[in-house]
Design a protein around this motif. Structure first.
Motif, PDB file in Angstrom:
ATOM      1  N   PHE A 117      50.982 -14.430 -24.680  1.00  0.00           N
ATOM      2  CA  PHE A 117      51.122 -15.750 -24.727  1.00  0.00           C
ATOM      3  C   PHE A 117      50.929 -16.607 -23.671  1.00  0.00           C
ATOM      4  CE2 PHE A 117      53.332 -14.899 -28.992  1.00  0.00           C
ATOM      5  CZ  PHE A 117      52.637 -15.781 -29.850  1.00  0.00           C
ATOM      6  N   TYR A 118      51.447 -15.970 -22.403  1.00  0.00           N
ATOM      7  CA  TYR A 118      50.945 -16.503 -21.037  1.00  0.00           C
ATOM      8  C   TYR A 118      49.493 -16.876 -20.964  1.00  0.00           C
ATOM      9  CZ  TYR A 118      50.562 -17.749 -16.464  1.00  0.00           C
ATOM     10  OH  TYR A 118      50.318 -18.358 -15.059  1.00  0.00           O
ATOM     11  N   VAL A 119      48.815 -15.869 -21.414  1.00  0.00           N
ATOM     12  CA  VAL A 119      47.300 -15.905 -21.109  1.00  0.00           C
ATOM     13  C   VAL A 119      46.615 -16.678 -22.027  1.00  0.00           C
ATOM     14  CG1 VAL A 119      45.080 -14.517 -21.074  1.00  0.00           C
ATOM     15  CG2 VAL A 119      47.181 -13.359 -20.009  1.00  0.00           C
ATOM     16  N   ARG A 120      47.140 -16.455 -23.627  1.00  0.00           N
ATOM     17  CA  ARG A 120      46.667 -17.253 -24.462  1.00  0.00           C
ATOM     18  C   ARG A 120      46.951 -18.754 -24.512  1.00  0.00           C
ATOM     19  NH1 ARG A 120      43.571 -19.370 -27.580  1.00  0.00           N
ATOM     20  NH2 ARG A 120      43.541 -19.116 -29.821  1.00  0.00           N
ATOM     21  N   MET A 121      48.003 -18.946 -23.870  1.00  0.00           N
ATOM     22  CA  MET A 121      48.289 -20.564 -23.861  1.00  0.00           C
ATOM     23  C   MET A 121      47.910 -21.210 -22.390  1.00  0.00           C
ATOM     24  SD  MET A 121      52.343 -20.288 -24.883  1.00  0.00           S
ATOM     25  CE  MET A 121      52.892 -21.749 -24.454  1.00  0.00           C
ATOM     26  N   GLY A 122      46.891 -20.514 -21.779  1.00  0.00           N
ATOM     27  CA  GLY A 122      46.039 -21.070 -20.536  1.00  0.00           C
ATOM     28  C   GLY A 122      46.847 -21.102 -19.224  1.00  0.00           C
ATOM     29  N   MET A 123      47.826 -20.251 -19.082  1.00  0.00           N
ATOM     30  CA  MET A 123      48.440 -19.834 -17.880  1.00  0.00           C
ATOM     31  C   MET A 123      48.906 -21.362 -17.276  1.00  0.00           C
ATOM     32  SD  MET A 123      45.850 -17.007 -16.731  1.00  0.00           S
ATOM     33  CE  MET A 123      44.267 -17.903 -17.425  1.00  0.00           C
ATOM     34  N   THR A 124      49.469 -22.042 -18.087  1.00  0.00           N
ATOM     35  CA  THR A 124      50.018 -23.420 -17.367  1.00  0.00           C
ATOM     36  C   THR A 124      51.388 -23.270 -17.000  1.00  0.00           C
ATOM     37  OG1 THR A 124      50.810 -24.222 -19.798  1.00  0.00           O
ATOM     38  CG2 THR A 124      48.523 -24.708 -19.002  1.00  0.00           C
ATOM     39  N   GLU A 125      52.090 -24.020 -16.368  1.00  0.00           N
ATOM     40  CA  GLU A 125      53.340 -24.177 -16.058  1.00  0.00           C
ATOM     41  C   GLU A 125      54.205 -24.105 -17.362  1.00  0.00           C
ATOM     42  OE1 GLU A 125      56.845 -23.771 -14.093  1.00  0.00           O
ATOM     43  OE2 GLU A 125      55.063 -23.524 -13.465  1.00  0.00           O
ATOM     44  N   ASP A 126      53.963 -24.815 -18.217  1.00  0.00           N
ATOM     45  CA  ASP A 126      54.710 -24.724 -19.445  1.00  0.00           C
ATOM     46  C   ASP A 126      54.823 -23.172 -20.324  1.00  0.00           C
ATOM     47  OD1 ASP A 126      55.544 -27.415 -19.379  1.00  0.00           O
ATOM     48  OD2 ASP A 126      54.091 -27.938 -20.895  1.00  0.00           O
TER      49      ASP A 126
END
Length: 177
Positions: A117-126
């Motif tokens: 999920f971290y990678v898939r969600m664009g590695m943003t702070e959120d």
């Protein structure tokens, strides 16, 4: 070849597969390595995972679950072996195997899911905050897994030290736990 030896061989193969799966989610193509310290710094974490293919994480989760079941075969072999010497120790080992396997599979999947999920969600702070919260909220799976594993190791150690098995007491030195 006896059943117990076959179960131990399956477990050895499972440990090798599990090690490979851990490498798939720890080492990122391009020479980067994930370290849990990075979970507090999104810049460092996003730089590490910038080239992480999602397929590595998926393979790690799926093959890792298979590997844990294979490892549990070896522990089941240990239960069968211990049954010849002590029913009490054997039952504790069997319960420990169940705890290790049920919590371990969940933990392995949760670690992969958080990374995915971290990678898939664009590695943003959120995304980092979401996966850190998820990881903390599901950390009971890691704790349960290690409680099962430590209990198994302690019981095996006690059984050997007290002479409840056919192993010599010095065999405790080579006990992996």
């Amino acid at each position: 070849m006896s059943l117990i030896k076959i179960l131990f061989l399956i477990a050895v193969i499972g440990h090798i597969i599990c090690g490979c799966c851990d490498c798939l989610i720890t080492y990122v193509p391009g020479g980067k390595k994930f370290d849990f310290k990075q979970m507090s710094d999104n810049k460092a974490m996003s730089e590490t995972f910038a080239k992480m293919p999602l397929k590595n994480i998926n393979i790690s989760m799926l093959a890792g679950c298979l590997a844990l079941f294979m490892i549990a075969c070896g522990y089941y072999g240990m239960y069968l072996w211990m049954s010849e010497f002590s029913k009490v120790y054997a039952v504790i080992i069997l319960i420990s195997i169940g705890i290790f396997l049920s919590f371990g599979v969940a933990h392995h999947v949760f670690c992969g899911v958080a990374e995915w999920f971290y990678v898939r969600m664009g590695m943003t702070e959120d995304a980092r905050q979401a996966v850190v919260k998820f990881f903390k909220d599901t950390s009971i799976t890691m704790i349960g897994c290690y409680i099962g594993l430590i209990t198994l190791g302690v019981v095996l150690f006690i059984a050997v030290v007290t002479g409840a098995t056919s192993l010599p007491q010095w065999a405790c030195i080579v006990n992996l736990y």
